[in-house]
Design a protein around this motif. Structure first.
Motif, short mmCIF file in Angstrom:
data_model
loop_
_atom_site.label_atom_id
_atom_site.label_comp_id
_atom_site.label_asym_id
_atom_site.label_seq_id
_atom_site.Cartn_x
_atom_site.Cartn_y
_atom_site.Cartn_z
N LEU A 148 28.93 45.19 25.08
CA LEU A 148 28.82 44.53 26.40
C LEU A 148 27.74 45.28 27.18
CD1 LEU A 148 32.65 44.12 26.93
CD2 LEU A 148 31.00 42.25 26.56
N GLU A 202 32.38 42.03 34.10
CA GLU A 202 33.79 42.15 34.41
C GLU A 202 34.35 43.48 33.90
OE1 GLU A 202 37.89 39.73 33.44
OE2 GLU A 202 35.99 38.61 33.40
N LYS A 203 33.93 43.82 32.69
CA LYS A 203 34.48 45.05 32.10
C LYS A 203 33.85 46.31 32.72
CE LYS A 203 35.82 47.24 27.79
NZ LYS A 203 35.01 47.69 26.68
N GLY A 204 32.58 46.23 33.08
CA GLY A 204 31.89 47.43 33.55
C GLY A 204 31.87 47.62 35.05
N THR A 251 31.14 49.12 26.30
CA THR A 251 30.31 48.67 27.42
C THR A 251 29.16 49.65 27.58
OG1 THR A 251 32.24 47.72 28.48
CG2 THR A 251 30.30 48.07 29.88
N GLN A 299 34.36 54.10 24.97
CA GLN A 299 34.33 52.66 25.26
C GLN A 299 33.31 52.33 26.35
OE1 GLN A 299 35.55 49.73 24.14
NE2 GLN A 299 36.35 50.75 22.30
N TYR A 300 32.91 53.38 27.07
CA TYR A 300 31.93 53.18 28.15
C TYR A 300 30.80 54.18 27.95
CZ TYR A 300 35.62 50.40 30.18
OH TYR A 300 36.57 49.45 30.36
N ALA A 311 31.29 38.60 30.97
CA ALA A 311 32.26 39.48 30.30
C ALA A 311 31.88 40.94 30.49
CB ALA A 311 32.32 39.13 28.81
#
Lengths: 440, 440
Positions: A123, A153-155, A95, A63-64, A150
């Protein structure tokens, strides 16, 4: 996984990337790392990382994802190569942190291509870093990050893991803003790396002890972060493999000068530094540490110089070296500040970033803000640091270097800027007024 | 002596001096020659000259004496060394021709020292030469001579023997005027010598055949006398011993930049060239022919490049090389004309000299007079050669060179001057307006 921390994919286990990835491992993240050099993957495994069998293997189910390869063409290949690129395997909503140093124009082209290919679910954060391999490994880098709210915020937690608490800059302006911020920072880095070699080469030609010269610079108004960092490697002359290869700073300065040309903006000092880096490549220094640039100034080992000068003469010559470097650094500061202003970079962030990162110098840190706010006259004009005085002193030093057949690529270019300023009637103004050469 | 021609003393039997001295021998003059290298004296003897056993031996009983050593410190030694100098043995009323290239300030210091030492009986002529070893040997040099009327009257016949009938310039202004004229000429020579290497190095990096590139330049608007002269030696790569050593042009350009600093006058292109020459010294090219400067641009032999490009691509790349060089030469012309104007050099003589000597270029020869007379706008502004257009085209070429990791010290410095001009509002003006950067 016991820590509950999310798993991260990583590509680019070079000097910086290896430190960044292993720092995340130490913080408890399961990091799957890939590099085109198998030995780097092996080394990463030995440091607790999860070795990826292929580029795509490093991205599947992550996811990253962090990309720390060396250049825009490599980023392009990592993402979009039809056979090996990660685009098809990156999970939806992943992300993607682009930490490589690229031009803002390139970062924006990635954003566009993700959209064109129907992957704007990704993202994307444009987040170049600065600080060197040591700070990468410590998780105390400076990071300049831009992107959608967005994505940020996520990363953000990952950016925080990799950066010092005070050195994470969320740069307004979306994709490209982080890269622009890094670029104007690199104006200073590129000039100061070359400047470190120029000063140390000059010191050697003057018959000065290299350790004494390096120390004197650190303690003087000529201080730069780059000098303090590079002079150690210059003294050791352990350039192979380099901690920071010549080709890396050459790539960074190329982003500066090509962007400057796009805007028809003059960057004489960065351009001189670039020519010098290119010349070092002709002589085989591309893969070596960038502190080997000192070989463009003096053919012999710095530490082979045994100082036989009187204490008075030693002091006089050390003062020449520091003065030359100080006056060059003023022009470097002006070039960077002027370019940042021209590009409408957030100046408060810029000053804070430089002062706390690898682009810092005594001159930038003390005069940069005044330059950026257009405070070019006032008290300073009454003191010694007037453009006229600088020209007199610098001319004398350049002549003495010339009598020793010492190249001074940056100092002569800096002197030329002071002379241009004087001819336009600003000779009586404070040194900070040199920025007017760019701002007219 | 049967010819009735007066006997001449000569010191400095290097590449130029040997030709000059043997030409006089051929013209029937008894010439007694000296050089610090005994082999040169032997060679002179074999060519019909009279070998001098010592420096003083070359001057005793000679009513005419020619000094063609390499630098001001050597001239100082020849004249004034208390043990070996010729001052004490030169006959009263002798004519002393200083043909070495020195600064006007130094030539004036010699005049002063002759007076201080009670030897103002010596008829001193400041008469630097230009044209290369071939023309030295043919007696067709360009000579720029200044001095008292009495000295010029007595020495003129010798100047005439060494120069082309149309290329002997009696420069008004006394001692120093000849050296100043030579110096502003050398602004072009110094830039064009480096420019020849830059263009040929770029051509090699572009994969062009070296002979084809050299020919294309000769036939184009990029032509310089220096390119035509140096490219042959560059192709042969027979640099040792050099026909014109790197240290010679380095000395000349040092006179330019040190004089410019004295006047706080900017000479960015000459200064870039100087830095490049100095860097070549670091790599051991000092004693080699100055055409070996191409090694600062490409590590391989020029003729090793086998062109595999299509005819169309070959033509496009050749055009890049000639355009780059042409636009650089415009800036070189502006720098030289501006410096000459600033020093109040006789401009008519200057133009005539350059066009007929080693400093000539297609750009100087066609645009120089307009620059010198301040004709910066007009018809030319309507054509393609506007500063804006030049910036666009040169930026594109510089980027393409950069993609090939090719250094372009001069072209990037030239581009910077065009950009400075544009930022001052002159982008729409003719290329000749670039001189305004110096004249403001």
């Amino acid at each position: 996984m016991a820590s509950g921390k999310p798993s991260v994919g990583f590509v680019g286990l070079g000097a910086m990337g290896f430190g960044m990835a292993t720092n995340l491992v130490k913080q408890g993240y399961p990091v799957k790392g890939y590099d085109v050099f198998a030995a780097s993957v092996e080394r990463f495994k030995a440091a607790g990382g999860i070795p990826a069998a292929s580029l795509r293997d490093s991205a599947e189910q992550r996811q990253y994802y962090i990309c720390m390869v060396a250049s825009a063409p490599q980023v392009q290949d990592v993402l979009f190569n039809p056979e090996t690129g990660i685009l098809d395997v990156l999970p939806r909503g992943a992300t993607f942190l682009l930490c490589s140093t690229v031009s803002s124009a390139y970062a924006q082209s990635v954003e566009k291509e993700l959209k064109t290919r129907g992957r704007d679910d990704i993202l994307f954060i444009d987040s170049p870093v600065s600080g060197g391999a040591g700070r990468a490994a410590d998780g105390t880098l400076s990071i300049m990050a831009g992107g959608s709210d967005a994505a940020l915020e996520k990363g953000k937690f990952l950016l925080q893991e990799m950066s010092d608490a005070n050195k994470l800059y969320i740069v307004p302006g979306g994709i490209g803003a982080g890269s622009n911020m890094k670029m104007v920072h690199q104006v200073l880095a590129a000039i100061h790396i070359a400047g470190a070699s120029e000063a140390m080469g000059f010191a050697a030609r003057l018959g000065l002890d290299a350790h004494a010269a390096a120390d004197a610079i650190v303690k003087s108004d000529a201080w730069t972060w780059m000098h303090e960092n590079r002079s150690k490697r210059m003294l050791e002359e352990d350039w192979n493999p380099g901690a920071s290869a010549m080709t890396i700073i050459l790539k960074d300065v190329g982003i500066i000068t090509s962007t400057a040309r796009l805007h028809t903006f003059p960057t004489p000092l960065a351009s001189s530094a670039e020519q010098l880096y290119l010349t070092s490549l002709v002589h085989g220094y591309g893969p070596k540490d960038d502190s080997s640039l000192v070989r463009m100034y003096t053919p012999d080992s710095l530490v082979s110089v045994k100082c036989t000068l009187s204490p008075e003469e030693t002091a006089r010559r050390l003062k020449m070296v520091t003065t030359l470097m100080q006056y060059t650094n003023i022009v470097a500061a002006a070039e960077a500040v002027a370019f940042a202003r021209y590009l409408k970079v957030d100046m408060k962030q810029f000053f804070d970033l430089v002062i706390n990162a690898a682009g810092g110098s005594k001159m930038f840190n003390t005069l940069g803000v005044a330059m950026g706010e257009g405070i070019t006259t006032g008290e300073a004009a009454k003191g010694a640091l007037r453009i006229d005085n600088i020209i007199n002193e610098l001319s004398r030093i350049v002549q003495e270097a010339r009598d020793l057949y010492t190249p001074l690529h940056l100092a002569t270019e800096a002197l030329n800027q002071y002379i241009l300023a004087q001819r336009r009637g600003w000779g009586g103004e404070a040194a900070t007024s040199i920025i007017r050469v760019w701002e007219s």
